[in-house]
Every structure is written in C-alpha cells, then in structure tokens.
Write a protein that holds these residues in place. Structure first.
Motif, PDB file in Angstrom:
ATOM      1  N   ARG A   1       4.808   2.286   5.620  1.00  0.00           N
ATOM      2  CA  ARG A   1       3.846   1.320   5.112  1.00  0.00           C
ATOM      3  C   ARG A   1       2.419   1.619   5.570  1.00  0.00           C
ATOM      4  O   ARG A   1       1.463   1.478   4.816  1.00  0.00           O
TER       5      ARG A   1
ATOM      6  N   SER B   1       0.499   2.580   2.109  1.00  0.00           N
ATOM      7  CA  SER B   1       0.514   1.150   1.821  1.00  0.00           C
ATOM      8  C   SER B   1       0.742   0.803   0.353  1.00  0.00           C
ATOM      9  O   SER B   1       1.721   0.158  -0.001  1.00  0.00           O
ATOM     10  N   THR B   2      -0.158   1.291  -0.527  1.00  0.00           N
ATOM     11  CA  THR B   2      -0.087   0.891  -1.928  1.00  0.00           C
ATOM     12  C   THR B   2       1.198   1.379  -2.588  1.00  0.00           C
ATOM     13  O   THR B   2       1.903   0.611  -3.244  1.00  0.00           O
ATOM     14  N   TYR B   3       1.499   2.667  -2.370  1.00  0.00           N
ATOM     15  CA  TYR B   3       2.693   3.218  -3.011  1.00  0.00           C
ATOM     16  C   TYR B   3       3.960   2.623  -2.430  1.00  0.00           C
ATOM     17  O   TYR B   3       4.959   2.457  -3.126  1.00  0.00           O
TER      18      TYR B   3
ATOM     19  N   MET C   1       4.297  -0.499  -1.436  1.00  0.00           N
ATOM     20  CA  MET C   1       4.511  -1.793  -2.066  1.00  0.00           C
ATOM     21  C   MET C   1       4.966  -1.628  -3.512  1.00  0.00           C
ATOM     22  O   MET C   1       5.786  -2.398  -4.017  1.00  0.00           O
ATOM     23  N   LEU C   2       4.429  -0.612  -4.189  1.00  0.00           N
ATOM     24  CA  LEU C   2       4.855  -0.339  -5.564  1.00  0.00           C
ATOM     25  C   LEU C   2       6.342   0.007  -5.584  1.00  0.00           C
ATOM     26  O   LEU C   2       7.119  -0.540  -6.386  1.00  0.00           O
TER      27      LEU C   2
ATOM     28  N   TYR D   1       5.109  -7.254  -7.936  1.00  0.00           N
ATOM     29  CA  TYR D   1       4.613  -6.199  -7.048  1.00  0.00           C
ATOM     30  C   TYR D   1       4.240  -4.958  -7.835  1.00  0.00           C
ATOM     31  O   TYR D   1       3.223  -4.322  -7.559  1.00  0.00           O
TER      32      TYR D   1
ATOM     33  N   GLU E   1       0.925  -5.626  -9.636  1.00  0.00           N
ATOM     34  CA  GLU E   1      -0.227  -5.749  -8.744  1.00  0.00           C
ATOM     35  C   GLU E   1      -0.624  -4.400  -8.160  1.00  0.00           C
ATOM     36  O   GLU E   1      -1.808  -4.050  -8.114  1.00  0.00           O
ATOM     37  N   TYR E   2       0.370  -3.610  -7.749  1.00  0.00           N
ATOM     38  CA  TYR E   2       0.013  -2.372  -7.061  1.00  0.00           C
ATOM     39  C   TYR E   2      -0.352  -1.243  -8.012  1.00  0.00           C
ATOM     40  O   TYR E   2      -1.134  -0.368  -7.650  1.00  0.00           O
TER      41      TYR E   2
ATOM     42  N   ARG F   1      -3.816  -1.975  -8.376  1.00  0.00           N
ATOM     43  CA  ARG F   1      -4.597  -1.586  -7.196  1.00  0.00           C
ATOM     44  C   ARG F   1      -4.856  -0.101  -7.171  1.00  0.00           C
ATOM     45  O   ARG F   1      -5.898   0.346  -6.690  1.00  0.00           O
TER      46      ARG F   1
ATOM     47  N   THR G   1      -8.114  -7.385  -8.023  1.00  0.00           N
ATOM     48  CA  THR G   1      -6.689  -7.197  -8.288  1.00  0.00           C
ATOM     49  C   THR G   1      -5.813  -8.119  -7.452  1.00  0.00           C
ATOM     50  O   THR G   1      -4.622  -8.202  -7.664  1.00  0.00           O
ATOM     51  N   THR G   2      -6.410  -8.815  -6.480  1.00  0.00           N
ATOM     52  CA  THR G   2      -5.595  -9.682  -5.638  1.00  0.00           C
ATOM     53  C   THR G   2      -5.589 -11.129  -6.137  1.00  0.00           C
ATOM     54  O   THR G   2      -5.012 -11.995  -5.504  1.00  0.00           O
TER      55      THR G   2
END
Lengths: 329, 289
Positions: A273, A277-279, A281-282, B109, B112-113, B116, B218-219
């Motif tokens: 994480r 981070s972004t990937y 959460m995706l 999720y 959203e991501y 992002r 985006t949040t």
C-alpha cells in the motif's frame, strides 16, 4: 497406520496443537527477526481481530455493518486522549467499554428495523463521527491531531497476541452456544427465528455491541504505531472495508475463514500500500468484485468442493490400482 | 429575517441537486434492489468530465448532452452484467441485496481510483456564471437559480416519464413484481438495466450541476453518496417524489446549520434527523408499507 483416519479421529487435538504452535510462533517471533517484521505481524493481528469480529455479527446475521472504522477510530482516539494519564491495559478496557456503549446506542436505533436501513445507517456513521470529533476537537482543544508516544513494538505484539486469543476464544464459544445458533437463525430467516421464541432485537443489538468491543480494543493497539493521528486518519473508511473484504475472501462459514483472509490481505496491504497506493486500492476494488462474483463463500467455501474432487480422484486411483492387480493375478 | 429567507432560498437551490442525486439512487434501489454505493462516484465522474470537456471548449451547461449517455451506458452495462449475474446466482433476495451492496463497494473503489490515476487527487476550479443577481434585496450568484431550474425541470421530467409513459409503467410494474411483469410481456432484464442507467445518468447530471457551483475533485464521490443515502431514507426508500422533497429539506437544513451554527456540523445534524425519523417513521416521509 492410516494417516487420514488418524487425522479425522484426533482432529481436535491436532487443531489445538496447531493453534498452540501458531501462538508460540508469534510469541517467539521478536527473538529472531527485525523490528519492522514485528510491526507487520502486529498489523496482521489487528486485521485478524477486525475481520473475525465483523464476521461474527454481519456474517451470521446478514446485517451488513459498514462501521468497523467507527469503533476502531473510537479506540484510536481513546488512546490519544488518555495516553498520558492511564496505563496501557486500562485504556484498552476503557476503549472497549466506550465502543460497546456506542454500538449499543446505534443498535437500539437501527436494529429494530429490518434489512437495508442498518447498512445505510452504519455506512454514514464513520463520516458522522469524523465530523463530530473534529468539531469537538476544535471547540475544546483548539487544534487538530494528536501525537502519540510510541510504545515498544514487542509489547504491542504481545498485547495484540493476547487480544487475538481472547477474541477468537470468545467468538468461538459464542458461535457454539445457543446465542450463536440464534444469530445464525436470524440470518436464515428472521421471522421464523422470532416465532421460535428468539428475542431477535435483543440478540442483534447485544451481539453487534459485543463484536464492536474487539474493534475498539484493536484501535488502541494500532494508535502507538502510527505516532500522529487526526480525525481523517483515525476514522479512515479503509478500516471498514478491509475487514469486510478479508472476511468475504476467507469465507464466513467457519471461524478460520476471516483469519486466513486477514493474514493474506494484511500482509499484502502492509507490503504494497505504501508504494503502490493508487494501484493497490484499484486492485482492492477489482478483487472485491471478483470475489463476490466467483467466490461468494470464500476460500473456505472451496474446501468441500476440492475435498470432494480430491476424494473422488483418490478412490478412482485406488480402484484403478486394485483393478490392475486383479488383472495381473 | 432577511438572512433566514436568503439561507432558505439558497438551501432550496442546493437541495434540488441533492434531490436529483437521491432520485437516481431511489430508482436504483426501488427497482433493481441494488443499494448503489457507487452513486457518488457517478457524480464525481460527471463533474470531472464536465471539467475536462470545458477544457476542450464545450460549455458546462452543454456537457450533460455528452456525459448523460456515457454514464447511462456505464450504468446499463453494470446492471446487465455484474448485478444481473449476482441476482441469478444469489440463493435469496436478501442475500442478493447484501452481495450487491458489497459488489457496489468494489465498483466504487475501481471508479474512484481509475479517476485518480487520470486526474490525481487535487481539486479543480470549475465555477461558472459568477455574476451577482439581486432579488428583493437578496443576492445570489447566477449559477444558483440556473442549476435549480435545470434540476427541477429534470426532476419533473423523470416523474412524468415514470408516471405517464409506457416505459415508465413497465418500470413501475417491474419494481412491484418482476415475475408478473415478465409474464405480462415486459422484458424485465432490459427494464432493470435501463433503470440503473437512468439512475447513473441523473447522478452524472447532478455532478455537472455541482461542478458549476463549486470546485471538483476525484475524492468528492463518497460524501455525495452519504448525502444521497440520507436523503433517500428521509424520503422513503423507493419513493421518487419523496426523494426530491427530502433533498430540498436536507438542502435547507444544511444551509441553516452552516449559516447559524457550524458548517462542520451539517452531517451530524443530518444524522440526528435520520435517527429521529427512523425511530418515529421508519418508512420515510412519503414511503409506503
């Protein structure tokens, strides 16, 4: 001696032995590894508590609680406020009591109702607490955020180990007791459960509150390892969704399911994480959808199917061998 | 007195957007039985696309012409693949609702991501029509009455569509009893997908309207989901006009709390209202049963 028969007859002893081995492994873990690994293991244990206690209520009754983060955050904040005045174990007890009382209140308002209202209410509860605590913070302390004095990693690990053992034992006995059956029957058919003489509202409210005790306590243990907290960190919704994913991924039909899920995802979260981070959460979202679509009973749900297939394969093999022998003779 | 009146009017303007948001969610839950936690992300996508399109020279008020069909298609596909499969495999309706809720989380999720990765987490200013208009001594920025008019017109259009048109009747029939509706010749799977798409479209337009009045990021999705859920429960789950009225009530309350007390306390006050309502009248203002 037939190994499969040995396993099936002495199953309980083997299980207890295995669990003792795991506990011994965790207890001796700090002796032969670095501090950073100890922290990873502590986080995994925190997730075990969250996932197991979420599954205990929501998994059996079917009432989706989306608020683990609310109780977890209450624990973190209790630690932040009381760290200077009280010893660590006392804070854990106080945080548990606060979580219990708060969950009781929430349960009394929402669990009288059936179905989806509970999910909706708990969904926003985390946001509600975030803003309320933020308001009180600025009003009373004129500032945001708290520094928390770090506590030795080994102490935290042992505290968490005790907490995990207590949580798993309590939930194990609840599941085996008549109250566990009552919860299951509410999940199966609430109307029928009520006609069988179960006070469904009382059972639901009480066990919702019991499950949140452990979440609050786990929050206290997390607090010292993150050093600085504010409302957005403490009441992060991530702590609501992570245990849910873990419990579903592992499977909720058995106590070990959420534990397996928590170990796998707790480790992945800690490793990936921070960098991705972004990937991360995706991927978390994609896994959640895939698991619900294709593994609605979790990994644990796969075991009987696999066992059936494996068993069939074994007997076929054995029969094949015998058949050959016969032919040779 | 003047100040209260002004706050109430601004609240009505703001509330009409909440109403639009909640109408979509209410439709999705009432007809498809999916408590669509992703709803706020559709709002976010609508708002972010409005911003992107305005960078390409398309006026924000025209953006829904492109965004609406796009989001409709996303919603349509989601229902006809993911939620339809879940429904077919679920052992009971209650199990389906639970699974659909969790699957919607996953989709939330993902949306959203992905957003992002494309737009990062920072906020973009998208304010338009900032001219001040005054009315009986009260002053508003022009974008407020404009968004109100659009939201109201769209709300009435959806209501008329549901209550008067043939398609609307099919939607209501499917909500009431999918089995019987199917026997009467309604293509229920198509209707469910259409309804879900319609909800997504309404969320997207609400996103455009929000982007006209304030900056976007985006949040922003999650807090919009929370507001939509509270409004929907207040108006009665599944009741479309109830959602719109409840949206306006929540809008007025939010302005009054922010104006006279503390902006940060609006969500806690919604919660207090929700608690009281659940204790007194769990089916909402216009809910049935």
């Amino acid at each position: 001696m037939d190994i499969t028969r040995f396993i099936s007859t002495h199953r309980r002893f083997l299980l207890v032995g295995f669990l003792l081995l795991v506990v011994a492994f965790v207890a001796t873990f700090p002796l032969y590894t670095q501090q950073s690994h100890v922290r990873v293991l502590t986080i995994i244990l925190i997730y075990v508590v969250l996932a197991v206690s979420w599954a205990m209520f929501s998994g059996t009754t079917g009432y989706m609680s989306l608020a683990p983060a609310a109780f977890f955050g209450l624990g973190i904040y209790t630690m932040a406020l009381l760290q200077k005045t009280l010893p660590f174990p006392v804070i854990i007890v106080i945080a548990s009591l606060i979580s219990f009382a708060f969950a009781l209140l929430v349960g009394l308002v929402t669990l009288r109702l059936r179905g989806i209202y509970f999910a909706i209410f708990t969904f926003g509860l985390v946001i509600f607490l975030t803003e309320l605590v933020q308001f009180l913070e600025t009003r009373i302390y004129h500032g945001h955020g708290w520094n928390i004095t770090p506590i030795d990693n080994t102490t935290l690990l042992y505290t968490m180990l005790v907490l995990v053992v207590v949580t798993v034992l309590v939930i194990y006995f609840i599941r085996r007791s008549r109250y566990g059956l009552a919860l299951l029957s509410i999940g199966g058919n609430e109307e029928a459960a009520e006609h069988m003489g179960i006070n469904t509202t009382r059972t639901k409210v009480l066990y919702f509150a019991v499950s949140s005790i452990f979440m609050g306590a786990a929050g206290v243990v997390l607090a010292p390892s993150i050093i600085y907290i504010n409302t957005n960190i403490a009441f992060s919704l991530f702590y609501s969704f992570m245990p849910i994913l873990m419990a579903i991924f592992g499977g909720m039909a058995h106590l070990s399911g959420p534990i397996i899920g928590a170990v796998i995802f707790g480790y992945l979260e800690k490793m990936l994480r921070a960098q991705w981070s972004t990937y991360f959460m995706l991927g978390f979202g994609i896994i959640l959808v895939v698991v619900i679509l294709f593994l609605p009973n979790g990994i644990i749900g796969l075991v009987p199917t696999l066992q059936g297939k494996l068993g069939g394969l074994m007997t076929r093999l054995r029969k094949g061998e015998k058949g050959e022998q016969h032919a040779n003779a | 007195m003047e100040r209260i009146l002004q706050l109430i009017i601004v609240g009505i303007f703001q509330g009409s957007i909440y109403g639009l948001l909640a109408m979509g969610l209410s439709l999705q839950y009432g007809v498809c039985r999916v408590l669509n936690i992703t709803h706020g992300e559709f709002v976010m996508v609508g708002a972010m696309l409005t911003f992107t399109l305005s960078g390409l020279g398309i006026h924000p008020l025209l953006a829904p012409v492109i965004i609406g069909p796009l989001l409709f298609a996303i919603g349509f596909v989601l229902q006809s693949t993911l939620f339809r499969t879940l429904k077919a495999w679920a052992p009971s309706p209650a199990a389906f609702e639970g699974n659909a809720l969790l699957a919607a989380f996953g989709v939330m999720y993902i949306m959203e991501y992905i957003a992002r990765i494309r737009w990062s987490g920072r906020s973009y200013p998208t304010f338009i029509l900032p001219d001040i208009v005054s009315f009986r001594g009260m002053e508003f920025t022009l974008n407020q009455p404009v968004t109100f008019a659009i939201a109201l017109a769209l709300g009435i259009a959806v209501y008329l569509f549901l209550s008067r048109s043939r398609m609307g009747r099919a939607i209501r029939a499917t909500a009431e009893d999918p089995g019987t509706a199917g026997l009467m010749g309604v293509n229920t799977n198509m209707i469910l997908a259409f309804t879900f798409g319609l909800g997504a479209l309404l969320a997207g337009v609400a996103g455009t309207l929000i982007s006209i009045k304030s900056s976007v990021s985006t949040t922003m999705g999650f807090s919009n989901t929370v507001i939509a859920l509270i409004v929907v429960v207040l108006g009665g789950l599944g009741s479309v006009p109830g959602s719109f009225i409840a949206g306006i009530i929540i809008g007025i309350v939010s302005r009054l709390v922010a104006g006279f007390w503390q902006p940060v306390l609006t969500v806690p006050v919604y919660y207090a209202m929700l608690m009281i309502l659940l204790l007194v009248r769990p089916t909402g203002i216009l809910g049935k049963k």
